[in-house]
Design a protein around this motif. Structure first.
Motif, PDB file in Angstrom:
ATOM      1  N   ILE A 159       5.657  -1.726 -12.298  1.00  0.00           N
ATOM      2  CA  ILE A 159       4.382  -1.709 -13.028  1.00  0.00           C
ATOM      3  C   ILE A 159       3.595  -2.979 -12.729  1.00  0.00           C
ATOM      4  O   ILE A 159       2.389  -2.939 -12.483  1.00  0.00           O
ATOM      5  CB  ILE A 159       4.625  -1.532 -14.542  1.00  0.00           C
ATOM      6  CG1 ILE A 159       5.225  -0.143 -14.806  1.00  0.00           C
ATOM      7  CG2 ILE A 159       3.336  -1.740 -15.334  1.00  0.00           C
ATOM      8  CD1 ILE A 159       5.767   0.055 -16.206  1.00  0.00           C
ATOM      9  N   GLU A 160       4.290  -4.110 -12.720  1.00  0.00           N
ATOM     10  CA  GLU A 160       3.633  -5.379 -12.390  1.00  0.00           C
ATOM     11  C   GLU A 160       3.125  -5.374 -10.950  1.00  0.00           C
ATOM     12  O   GLU A 160       1.996  -5.799 -10.678  1.00  0.00           O
ATOM     13  CB  GLU A 160       4.600  -6.550 -12.595  1.00  0.00           C
ATOM     14  CG  GLU A 160       3.956  -7.894 -12.344  1.00  0.00           C
ATOM     15  CD  GLU A 160       4.899  -9.057 -12.563  1.00  0.00           C
ATOM     16  OE1 GLU A 160       4.562 -10.161 -12.120  1.00  0.00           O
ATOM     17  OE2 GLU A 160       5.978  -8.874 -13.173  1.00  0.00           O
ATOM     18  N   TRP A 161       3.927  -4.895 -10.023  1.00  0.00           N
ATOM     19  CA  TRP A 161       3.540  -4.820  -8.611  1.00  0.00           C
ATOM     20  C   TRP A 161       2.295  -3.951  -8.456  1.00  0.00           C
ATOM     21  O   TRP A 161       1.338  -4.333  -7.777  1.00  0.00           O
ATOM     22  CB  TRP A 161       4.705  -4.267  -7.806  1.00  0.00           C
ATOM     23  CG  TRP A 161       4.582  -4.303  -6.308  1.00  0.00           C
ATOM     24  CD1 TRP A 161       3.563  -4.818  -5.568  1.00  0.00           C
ATOM     25  CD2 TRP A 161       5.536  -3.802  -5.369  1.00  0.00           C
ATOM     26  NE1 TRP A 161       3.817  -4.661  -4.230  1.00  0.00           N
ATOM     27  CE2 TRP A 161       5.021  -4.046  -4.075  1.00  0.00           C
ATOM     28  CE3 TRP A 161       6.770  -3.165  -5.499  1.00  0.00           C
ATOM     29  CZ2 TRP A 161       5.706  -3.669  -2.925  1.00  0.00           C
ATOM     30  CZ3 TRP A 161       7.451  -2.801  -4.343  1.00  0.00           C
ATOM     31  CH2 TRP A 161       6.924  -3.051  -3.070  1.00  0.00           C
ATOM     32  N   ALA A 162       2.293  -2.798  -9.095  1.00  0.00           N
ATOM     33  CA  ALA A 162       1.130  -1.903  -9.027  1.00  0.00           C
ATOM     34  C   ALA A 162      -0.110  -2.571  -9.621  1.00  0.00           C
ATOM     35  O   ALA A 162      -1.210  -2.457  -9.068  1.00  0.00           O
ATOM     36  CB  ALA A 162       1.431  -0.598  -9.755  1.00  0.00           C
ATOM     37  N   ALA A 196       7.918   6.236  -7.552  1.00  0.00           N
ATOM     38  CA  ALA A 196       8.481   4.893  -7.397  1.00  0.00           C
ATOM     39  C   ALA A 196       9.311   4.466  -8.607  1.00  0.00           C
ATOM     40  O   ALA A 196      10.011   3.466  -8.546  1.00  0.00           O
ATOM     41  CB  ALA A 196       7.358   3.876  -7.166  1.00  0.00           C
ATOM     42  N   GLY A 197       9.216   5.189  -9.673  1.00  0.00           N
ATOM     43  CA  GLY A 197       9.916   4.779 -10.883  1.00  0.00           C
ATOM     44  C   GLY A 197       8.999   3.995 -11.786  1.00  0.00           C
ATOM     45  O   GLY A 197       7.856   3.688 -11.430  1.00  0.00           O
ATOM     46  N   ASP A 198       9.507   3.670 -12.966  1.00  0.00           N
ATOM     47  CA  ASP A 198       8.659   2.976 -13.940  1.00  0.00           C
ATOM     48  C   ASP A 198       9.284   1.669 -14.426  1.00  0.00           C
ATOM     49  O   ASP A 198       9.077   1.245 -15.554  1.00  0.00           O
ATOM     50  CB  ASP A 198       8.316   3.895 -15.112  1.00  0.00           C
ATOM     51  CG  ASP A 198       9.537   4.444 -15.816  1.00  0.00           C
ATOM     52  OD1 ASP A 198      10.668   4.135 -15.380  1.00  0.00           O
ATOM     53  OD2 ASP A 198       9.360   5.175 -16.800  1.00  0.00           O
ATOM     54  N   ASP A 199      10.038   1.035 -13.536  1.00  0.00           N
ATOM     55  CA  ASP A 199      10.585  -0.287 -13.858  1.00  0.00           C
ATOM     56  C   ASP A 199       9.435  -1.258 -14.106  1.00  0.00           C
ATOM     57  O   ASP A 199       8.355  -1.130 -13.523  1.00  0.00           O
ATOM     58  CB  ASP A 199      11.435  -0.830 -12.702  1.00  0.00           C
ATOM     59  CG  ASP A 199      12.716  -0.049 -12.474  1.00  0.00           C
ATOM     60  OD1 ASP A 199      13.025   0.821 -13.314  1.00  0.00           O
ATOM     61  OD2 ASP A 199      13.383  -0.304 -11.462  1.00  0.00           O
ATOM     62  N   SER A 232       0.829  -1.207   0.000  1.00  0.00           N
ATOM     63  CA  SER A 232       0.000   0.000   0.000  1.00  0.00           C
ATOM     64  C   SER A 232       0.869   1.266   0.000  1.00  0.00           C
ATOM     65  O   SER A 232       0.542   2.252  -0.667  1.00  0.00           O
ATOM     66  CB  SER A 232      -0.969   0.011   1.180  1.00  0.00           C
ATOM     67  OG  SER A 232      -0.262  -0.050   2.394  1.00  0.00           O
ATOM     68  N   VAL A 233       1.993   1.231   0.714  1.00  0.00           N
ATOM     69  CA  VAL A 233       2.916   2.368   0.727  1.00  0.00           C
ATOM     70  C   VAL A 233       3.547   2.525  -0.655  1.00  0.00           C
ATOM     71  O   VAL A 233       3.618   3.625  -1.212  1.00  0.00           O
ATOM     72  CB  VAL A 233       4.003   2.188   1.813  1.00  0.00           C
ATOM     73  CG1 VAL A 233       5.074   3.265   1.709  1.00  0.00           C
ATOM     74  CG2 VAL A 233       3.367   2.172   3.191  1.00  0.00           C
ATOM     75  N   PHE A 234       3.995   1.397  -1.220  1.00  0.00           N
ATOM     76  CA  PHE A 234       4.564   1.430  -2.565  1.00  0.00           C
ATOM     77  C   PHE A 234       3.562   1.992  -3.565  1.00  0.00           C
ATOM     78  O   PHE A 234       3.902   2.849  -4.386  1.00  0.00           O
ATOM     79  CB  PHE A 234       5.000   0.029  -3.013  1.00  0.00           C
ATOM     80  CG  PHE A 234       5.025  -0.111  -4.507  1.00  0.00           C
ATOM     81  CD1 PHE A 234       6.061   0.435  -5.245  1.00  0.00           C
ATOM     82  CD2 PHE A 234       3.978  -0.734  -5.173  1.00  0.00           C
ATOM     83  CE1 PHE A 234       6.062   0.355  -6.639  1.00  0.00           C
ATOM     84  CE2 PHE A 234       3.965  -0.822  -6.554  1.00  0.00           C
ATOM     85  CZ  PHE A 234       5.017  -0.277  -7.292  1.00  0.00           C
ATOM     86  N   PHE A 235       2.319   1.519  -3.511  1.00  0.00           N
ATOM     87  CA  PHE A 235       1.331   1.931  -4.505  1.00  0.00           C
ATOM     88  C   PHE A 235       1.061   3.431  -4.422  1.00  0.00           C
ATOM     89  O   PHE A 235       0.887   4.090  -5.453  1.00  0.00           O
ATOM     90  CB  PHE A 235       0.035   1.133  -4.357  1.00  0.00           C
ATOM     91  CG  PHE A 235      -0.927   1.385  -5.479  1.00  0.00           C
ATOM     92  CD1 PHE A 235      -0.653   0.905  -6.750  1.00  0.00           C
ATOM     93  CD2 PHE A 235      -2.067   2.123  -5.278  1.00  0.00           C
ATOM     94  CE1 PHE A 235      -1.520   1.158  -7.799  1.00  0.00           C
ATOM     95  CE2 PHE A 235      -2.950   2.375  -6.320  1.00  0.00           C
ATOM     96  CZ  PHE A 235      -2.668   1.890  -7.587  1.00  0.00           C
ATOM     97  N   LYS A 236       1.030   3.957  -3.227  1.00  0.00           N
ATOM     98  CA  LYS A 236       0.832   5.408  -3.067  1.00  0.00           C
ATOM     99  C   LYS A 236       1.966   6.163  -3.761  1.00  0.00           C
ATOM    100  O   LYS A 236       1.730   7.114  -4.512  1.00  0.00           O
ATOM    101  CB  LYS A 236       0.760   5.769  -1.587  1.00  0.00           C
ATOM    102  CG  LYS A 236       0.453   7.224  -1.330  1.00  0.00           C
ATOM    103  CD  LYS A 236       0.258   7.488   0.159  1.00  0.00           C
ATOM    104  CE  LYS A 236      -0.280   8.870   0.374  1.00  0.00           C
ATOM    105  NZ  LYS A 236       0.671   9.843   0.794  1.00  0.00           N
ATOM    106  N   LYS A 237       3.202   5.714  -3.524  1.00  0.00           N
ATOM    107  CA  LYS A 237       4.350   6.345  -4.177  1.00  0.00           C
ATOM    108  C   LYS A 237       4.276   6.170  -5.699  1.00  0.00           C
ATOM    109  O   LYS A 237       4.581   7.097  -6.456  1.00  0.00           O
ATOM    110  CB  LYS A 237       5.662   5.749  -3.661  1.00  0.00           C
ATOM    111  CG  LYS A 237       6.013   6.163  -2.264  1.00  0.00           C
ATOM    112  CD  LYS A 237       7.332   5.527  -1.839  1.00  0.00           C
ATOM    113  CE  LYS A 237       7.672   5.901  -0.415  1.00  0.00           C
ATOM    114  NZ  LYS A 237       8.918   5.265   0.041  1.00  0.00           N
ATOM    115  N   PHE A 238       3.874   4.995  -6.129  1.00  0.00           N
ATOM    116  CA  PHE A 238       3.774   4.709  -7.559  1.00  0.00           C
ATOM    117  C   PHE A 238       2.770   5.645  -8.224  1.00  0.00           C
ATOM    118  O   PHE A 238       3.040   6.209  -9.285  1.00  0.00           O
ATOM    119  CB  PHE A 238       3.382   3.241  -7.765  1.00  0.00           C
ATOM    120  CG  PHE A 238       3.339   2.830  -9.211  1.00  0.00           C
ATOM    121  CD1 PHE A 238       4.499   2.472  -9.878  1.00  0.00           C
ATOM    122  CD2 PHE A 238       2.131   2.791  -9.899  1.00  0.00           C
ATOM    123  CE1 PHE A 238       4.457   2.091 -11.215  1.00  0.00           C
ATOM    124  CE2 PHE A 238       2.081   2.421 -11.231  1.00  0.00           C
ATOM    125  CZ  PHE A 238       3.249   2.067 -11.888  1.00  0.00           C
TER     126      PHE A 238
END
Length: 106
Positions: free
Chosen positions: A80-83, A73-76, A62-68
Motif C-alpha cells: 500500500i505504501e509502495w503504491a 499484488a496483495g494488500d500488505d 510500474s509493473v508492481f503498480f499495474k498488478k496492485f
C-alpha cells in the motif's frame, strides 16, 4: 484560488493590450522555475524510496503498480505504501510537466 485566477486573467488582458512586460515575464519565469525545482527535488526523493521497494521485492514500480491496481499484488502495508509513493510521484511528474508547458507524452 479564485482570486489568483482572477489576477492571472487580469494580467493576461493587460499583456494583450499593452504587450509583454519584462518584469512580469521575469517574475513569472522565476516562480515557475522555483516550483519546478521543488517538484524535481520531491520526485528525486520519491524515486529513492521507490528504488528501495524495487530492490526489496525485485520488481519495477510500474509493473508492481499495474498488478496492485488489478488486485494481484496483495494488500500488505508495504505494498500500500509502495503504491502510494508511486501515485504521488506520478502526480508530481504530471504537475511538473504541465508547468514546463510540455505535453504528457513528451
Amino acid at each position: 484560488m479564485e482570486q489568483t485566477l482572477t489576477k492571472v486573467k487580469n494580467l493576461e488582458k493587460f499583456m494583450q493590450k499593452h504587450g509583454e512586460d519584462p518584469f512580469f515575464s521575469q517574475s513569472i519565469s522565476k516562480m515557475l522555475d522555483y516550483k519546478i525545482q521543488n517538484y524535481e527535488e520531491e520526485i528525486k526523493r520519491l524515486n529513492r524510496e521507490l528504488k528501495k521497494c524495487e530492490r526489496r521485492y525485485k520488481a519495477d514500480s510500474s509493473v508492481f503498480f499495474k498488478k496492485f491496481k488489478e488486485g494481484r499484488a496483495g494488500d500488505d502495508l508495504d505494498f500500500i505504501e509502495w503504491a502510494s509513493l508511486f501515485q504521488i510521484r506520478t502526480r508530481l511528474l504530471e504537475k511538473k510537466t504541465e508547468l514546463e508547458g510540455k505535453k504528457i507524452d513528451d
